[in-house]
Enzyme design. Sequence first.
Site, PDB file in Angstrom:
ATOM      1  N   ASN A  10       5.481   1.657  -5.435  1.00 31.89           N
ATOM      2  CA  ASN A  10       5.717   2.411  -4.201  1.00 31.89           C
ATOM      3  C   ASN A  10       7.111   2.053  -3.714  1.00 31.89           C
ATOM      4  O   ASN A  10       7.340   0.957  -3.210  1.00 31.89           O
ATOM      5  CB  ASN A  10       4.646   2.031  -3.166  1.00 31.89           C
ATOM      6  CG  ASN A  10       4.891   2.691  -1.816  1.00 31.89           C
ATOM      7  OD1 ASN A  10       5.775   3.544  -1.676  1.00 31.89           O
ATOM      8  ND2 ASN A  10       4.117   2.289  -0.818  1.00 31.89           N
ATOM      9  N   TRP A  11       8.021   2.987  -3.888  1.00 27.79           N
ATOM     10  CA  TRP A  11       9.426   2.699  -3.545  1.00 27.79           C
ATOM     11  C   TRP A  11       9.690   2.805  -2.047  1.00 27.79           C
ATOM     12  O   TRP A  11      10.792   2.509  -1.592  1.00 27.79           O
ATOM     13  CB  TRP A  11      10.358   3.648  -4.315  1.00 27.79           C
ATOM     14  CG  TRP A  11      10.333   3.456  -5.806  1.00 27.79           C
ATOM     15  CD1 TRP A  11       9.699   2.446  -6.497  1.00 27.79           C
ATOM     16  CD2 TRP A  11      10.961   4.279  -6.802  1.00 27.79           C
ATOM     17  NE1 TRP A  11       9.898   2.602  -7.853  1.00 27.79           N
ATOM     18  CE2 TRP A  11      10.670   3.715  -8.062  1.00 27.79           C
ATOM     19  CE3 TRP A  11      11.736   5.438  -6.744  1.00 27.79           C
ATOM     20  CZ2 TRP A  11      11.132   4.273  -9.260  1.00 27.79           C
ATOM     21  CZ3 TRP A  11      12.200   5.998  -7.923  1.00 27.79           C
ATOM     22  CH2 TRP A  11      11.899   5.413  -9.170  1.00 27.79           C
ATOM     23  N   LYS A  12       8.732   3.300  -1.292  1.00 25.52           N
ATOM     24  CA  LYS A  12       8.888   3.457   0.158  1.00 25.52           C
ATOM     25  C   LYS A  12      10.194   4.198   0.478  1.00 25.52           C
ATOM     26  O   LYS A  12      10.581   5.082  -0.291  1.00 25.52           O
ATOM     27  CB  LYS A  12       8.775   2.091   0.849  1.00 25.52           C
ATOM     28  CG  LYS A  12       7.485   1.358   0.417  1.00 25.52           C
ATOM     29  CD  LYS A  12       7.160   0.129   1.205  1.00 25.52           C
ATOM     30  CE  LYS A  12       5.860  -0.472   0.703  1.00 25.52           C
ATOM     31  NZ  LYS A  12       5.426  -1.664   1.456  1.00 25.52           N
ATOM     32  N   HIS A  96      -1.677   4.795   3.151  1.00 23.05           N
ATOM     33  CA  HIS A  96      -0.963   3.516   3.110  1.00 23.05           C
ATOM     34  C   HIS A  96      -0.930   2.915   4.519  1.00 23.05           C
ATOM     35  O   HIS A  96      -0.841   3.646   5.509  1.00 23.05           O
ATOM     36  CB  HIS A  96       0.464   3.736   2.584  1.00 23.05           C
ATOM     37  CG  HIS A  96       1.159   2.440   2.291  1.00 23.05           C
ATOM     38  ND1 HIS A  96       1.779   1.708   3.272  1.00 23.05           N
ATOM     39  CD2 HIS A  96       1.290   1.737   1.148  1.00 23.05           C
ATOM     40  CE1 HIS A  96       2.281   0.603   2.733  1.00 23.05           C
ATOM     41  NE2 HIS A  96       1.999   0.599   1.448  1.00 23.05           N
ATOM     42  N   GLU A  98       1.332   1.573   6.167  1.00 25.19           N
ATOM     43  CA  GLU A  98       2.486   1.984   6.979  1.00 25.19           C
ATOM     44  C   GLU A  98       2.276   3.378   7.568  1.00 25.19           C
ATOM     45  O   GLU A  98       2.718   3.666   8.684  1.00 25.19           O
ATOM     46  CB  GLU A  98       3.769   1.901   6.138  1.00 25.19           C
ATOM     47  CG  GLU A  98       4.176   0.449   5.908  1.00 25.19           C
ATOM     48  CD  GLU A  98       4.856   0.166   4.582  1.00 25.19           C
ATOM     49  OE1 GLU A  98       5.439   1.079   3.981  1.00 25.19           O
ATOM     50  OE2 GLU A  98       4.790  -1.005   4.131  1.00 25.19           O
ATOM     51  N   GLU A 168      -5.032  -2.962  -0.173  1.00 25.10           N
ATOM     52  CA  GLU A 168      -3.791  -3.592   0.279  1.00 25.10           C
ATOM     53  C   GLU A 168      -4.031  -4.248   1.630  1.00 25.10           C
ATOM     54  O   GLU A 168      -3.955  -3.575   2.675  1.00 25.10           O
ATOM     55  CB  GLU A 168      -2.681  -2.541   0.415  1.00 25.10           C
ATOM     56  CG  GLU A 168      -2.315  -1.868  -0.890  1.00 25.10           C
ATOM     57  CD  GLU A 168      -0.882  -1.345  -0.866  1.00 25.10           C
ATOM     58  OE1 GLU A 168      -0.140  -1.680  -1.793  1.00 25.10           O
ATOM     59  OE2 GLU A 168      -0.492  -0.650   0.088  1.00 25.10           O
ATOM     60  N   GLY A 174       4.610  -6.854   2.053  1.00 25.73           N
ATOM     61  CA  GLY A 174       5.990  -7.156   2.413  1.00 25.73           C
ATOM     62  C   GLY A 174       6.192  -8.511   3.065  1.00 25.73           C
ATOM     63  O   GLY A 174       7.251  -8.772   3.628  1.00 25.73           O
ATOM     64  N   SER A 214       2.594  -7.962  -1.917  1.00 24.93           N
ATOM     65  CA  SER A 214       3.379  -9.085  -2.445  1.00 24.93           C
ATOM     66  C   SER A 214       3.072  -9.428  -3.901  1.00 24.93           C
ATOM     67  O   SER A 214       3.102 -10.591  -4.287  1.00 24.93           O
ATOM     68  CB  SER A 214       3.215 -10.319  -1.542  1.00 24.93           C
ATOM     69  OG  SER A 214       3.723 -10.039  -0.246  1.00 24.93           O
ATOM     70  N   GLY A 235       5.228  -2.915  -4.192  1.00 24.92           N
ATOM     71  CA  GLY A 235       6.290  -2.440  -3.306  1.00 24.92           C
ATOM     72  C   GLY A 235       7.620  -3.045  -3.713  1.00 24.92           C
ATOM     73  O   GLY A 235       8.263  -2.601  -4.667  1.00 24.92           O
ATOM     74  N   GLY A 236       8.032  -4.087  -3.011  1.00 20.60           N
ATOM     75  CA  GLY A 236       9.344  -4.704  -3.212  1.00 20.60           C
ATOM     76  C   GLY A 236       9.719  -4.946  -4.664  1.00 20.60           C
ATOM     77  O   GLY A 236      10.832  -4.602  -5.094  1.00 20.60           O
TER      78      GLY A 236
HETATM   79  P1  13P Z   1       5.018  -5.287  -1.262  1.00 23.98           P
HETATM   80  O1  13P Z   1       4.746  -5.398  -2.751  1.00 23.98           O
HETATM   81  O2  13P Z   1       6.462  -5.199  -0.943  1.00 23.98           O
HETATM   82  O3  13P Z   1       4.279  -6.334  -0.499  1.00 23.98           O
HETATM   83  O4  13P Z   1       4.405  -3.874  -0.797  1.00 23.98           O
HETATM   84  C1  13P Z   1       3.111  -3.542  -1.150  1.00 23.98           C
HETATM   85  C2  13P Z   1       2.862  -2.126  -0.816  1.00 23.98           C
HETATM   86  O5  13P Z   1       2.839  -1.762   0.356  1.00 23.98           O
HETATM   87  C3  13P Z   1       2.671  -1.167  -1.907  1.00 23.98           C
HETATM   88  O6  13P Z   1       2.192   0.041  -1.434  1.00 23.98           O
END
Ligand code: 13P
Length: 257
Positions: A10-12, A96, A98, A168, A174, A214, A235-236
Site C-alpha cells: 500500500n503506497w498510500k 483501511h 486511515e 491491521e 506506521g 510495521s 506500507g512503509g
Molecule cells: P506500515 O507498514 O507503514 O505500518 O503500514 C501498514 C499499512 O497501513 C498497510 O496498509
Amino acid sequence: LQRRPFIAGNWKLNLDPKETSAHASKLREALQGQDIVDVAVFPTALSIPAAIVELRASGVLVGIQDAHYHAQGAFTGTNSFTMARTAGCAMGLIGHSERRSLFHDTNPITSLKIQSCLSSGLQPVLCVGETLEQRNNGAAVQIVQEQLRSALEGLEPDQLSSLILAYEPVWAIGTGVVATPDQAQDMHREIREWLSNNSPAHVSNQTRILYGGSVKPNNAGDLLRCKDIDGALVGGASLSVDAFNAIIQVASEFAGR
Ligand code: 13P
C-alpha cells in the site's frame, strides 16, 4: 502457508507518476521469474496508469486504494471502482484505518464500497483492526467482528470467497510497533473462526488473511510462520523495492507448507 501467499504494497500518498514508473520497473525486474507468491501494489490513483504500464506483463496486480461506492455521477474529487477496473486495476483496498479515521469511512460506508467493488469486478481487500484503546479495553475481537459483520453482511458465498481480508491493528500502522506473532495469529484465528461461522467451510479455509502494520523484512518470517497468516499488507517497507522484494522472498519460503 496452506493458502497461496499474498504480499501487497500500500503506497498510500507516495510515488508520483514519474516515481511510480521507475519504482514499478525496478520491481518488475526484481520479481522476474517469481511465481510462488501473489503480489499486488496499490498506488495513488494518479499513478495507477504508470504502474499498469510497467507491471502489465509482470504478474504483479495493481489496485486502487479507495473509491466512492457510486460508479459515476456528481461526486467531485473521487474515483470509482468501475473506472479503476476500466483503467486496468484488478483490486480495491477498502476500509483501511486511515480511511476510517481521517475520511469518515464508517462500517456502513465500507459495506457499500465492498458491494460496489464486487459488482465492478475488482477483488476487494477488506481491512479491519482495532485501536490501542480498544485493545486495552479488551474489545479488540468484538470490534473486528463487528467490522466484518457490517462490511460483509448479505454477501453470497461466491462473493465472500473472492475477498481478501487484512488485519491491521491501528496501533501497529506506521509506528514501528509490530504486533507480536501471537497477537497477530490470535486475531487471524478469530477472523477465520468468524468466517467459518458465517460462510461455507470452503470459504473460511480458502480466504487469505493478511497481516498489516510495521511489516519489515526482519519481522516478516515470524509472522508468516503463523498458521492463519497468509501474507502481508505492507506500507512503509513497500516504498523500497529491496525491502518489499525481501518480504516476498520470505513469503515464498513458507509457501505450500
Ligand atoms: P506500515 O507498514 O507503514 O505500518 O503500514 C501498514 C499499512 O497501513 C498497510 O496498509
